[in-house]
Design a protein around this motif. Structure first.
Motif, PDB file in Angstrom:
ATOM      1  N   GLY A  71      -0.568  -2.138  -1.988  1.00 30.76           N
ATOM      2  CA  GLY A  71       0.732  -1.671  -1.534  1.00 30.76           C
ATOM      3  C   GLY A  71       1.791  -2.760  -1.641  1.00 30.76           C
ATOM      4  N   ASN A  76       5.715  -4.121  -0.425  1.00 32.01           N
ATOM      5  CA  ASN A  76       6.805  -4.068   0.540  1.00 32.01           C
ATOM      6  C   ASN A  76       7.609  -5.349   0.352  1.00 32.01           C
ATOM      7  N   THR A 105       8.894  -0.845  -2.846  1.00 31.60           N
ATOM      8  CA  THR A 105       7.837  -0.319  -1.988  1.00 31.60           C
ATOM      9  C   THR A 105       6.900   0.550  -2.816  1.00 31.60           C
ATOM     10  N   GLY A 106       5.836   1.013  -2.206  1.00 32.97           N
ATOM     11  CA  GLY A 106       4.900   1.908  -2.875  1.00 32.97           C
ATOM     12  C   GLY A 106       3.677   1.172  -3.381  1.00 32.97           C
ATOM     13  N   GLN A 107       3.057   1.767  -4.359  1.00 33.40           N
ATOM     14  CA  GLN A 107       1.842   1.216  -4.947  1.00 33.40           C
ATOM     15  C   GLN A 107       2.172   0.380  -6.179  1.00 33.40           C
TER      16      GLN A 107
END
Length: 99
Positions: free
Chosen positions: A2, A4, A22-24
């Motif tokens: 992940g 951030n 953000t996210g994968q």
């Protein structure tokens, strides 16, 4: 994994611009922000060249358009239109393709 991540720049004493990632890792989501709030084209202009889009040269607006395309910003054509209006163009857009 992940993501951030927040990166920011202060191109003027009263302006902060940056990007949140953000996210994968395989499919990150990018969002540009600013303080104070401004249009997305101005956010990217401040981030890339350190001044508002209306004070950029032709070459700098090209850098801004390329950054919009490379960052995969949603509404990239909207930003291209705003830049095109600044340059006095009737039609402008962002396309992707091979080659």
């Amino acid at each position: 994994p992940g993501l951030n991540i927040r990166a920011q720049r202060r191109p003027a004493s009263d302006i902060v611009v940056g990007v949140n990632v953000t996210g994968q890792l395989q499919k990150p989501s990018l969002a540009i922000f600013s303080e104070p709030v401004m249009s997305s084209s101005n956010q990217l202009s401040w981030l890339v060249v350190g001044r508002p889009v209306e004070n950029t040269s032709g070459a700098e607006t090209d850098y801004i358009s390329q950054a919009a395309l490379r960052l995969g910003i949603q509404g990239g054509n909207y930003m291209a239109k705003a830049i095109g209006e600044k340059l006095g163009l009737d039609t402008i857009g962002i396309e992707t393709g091979s080659g």
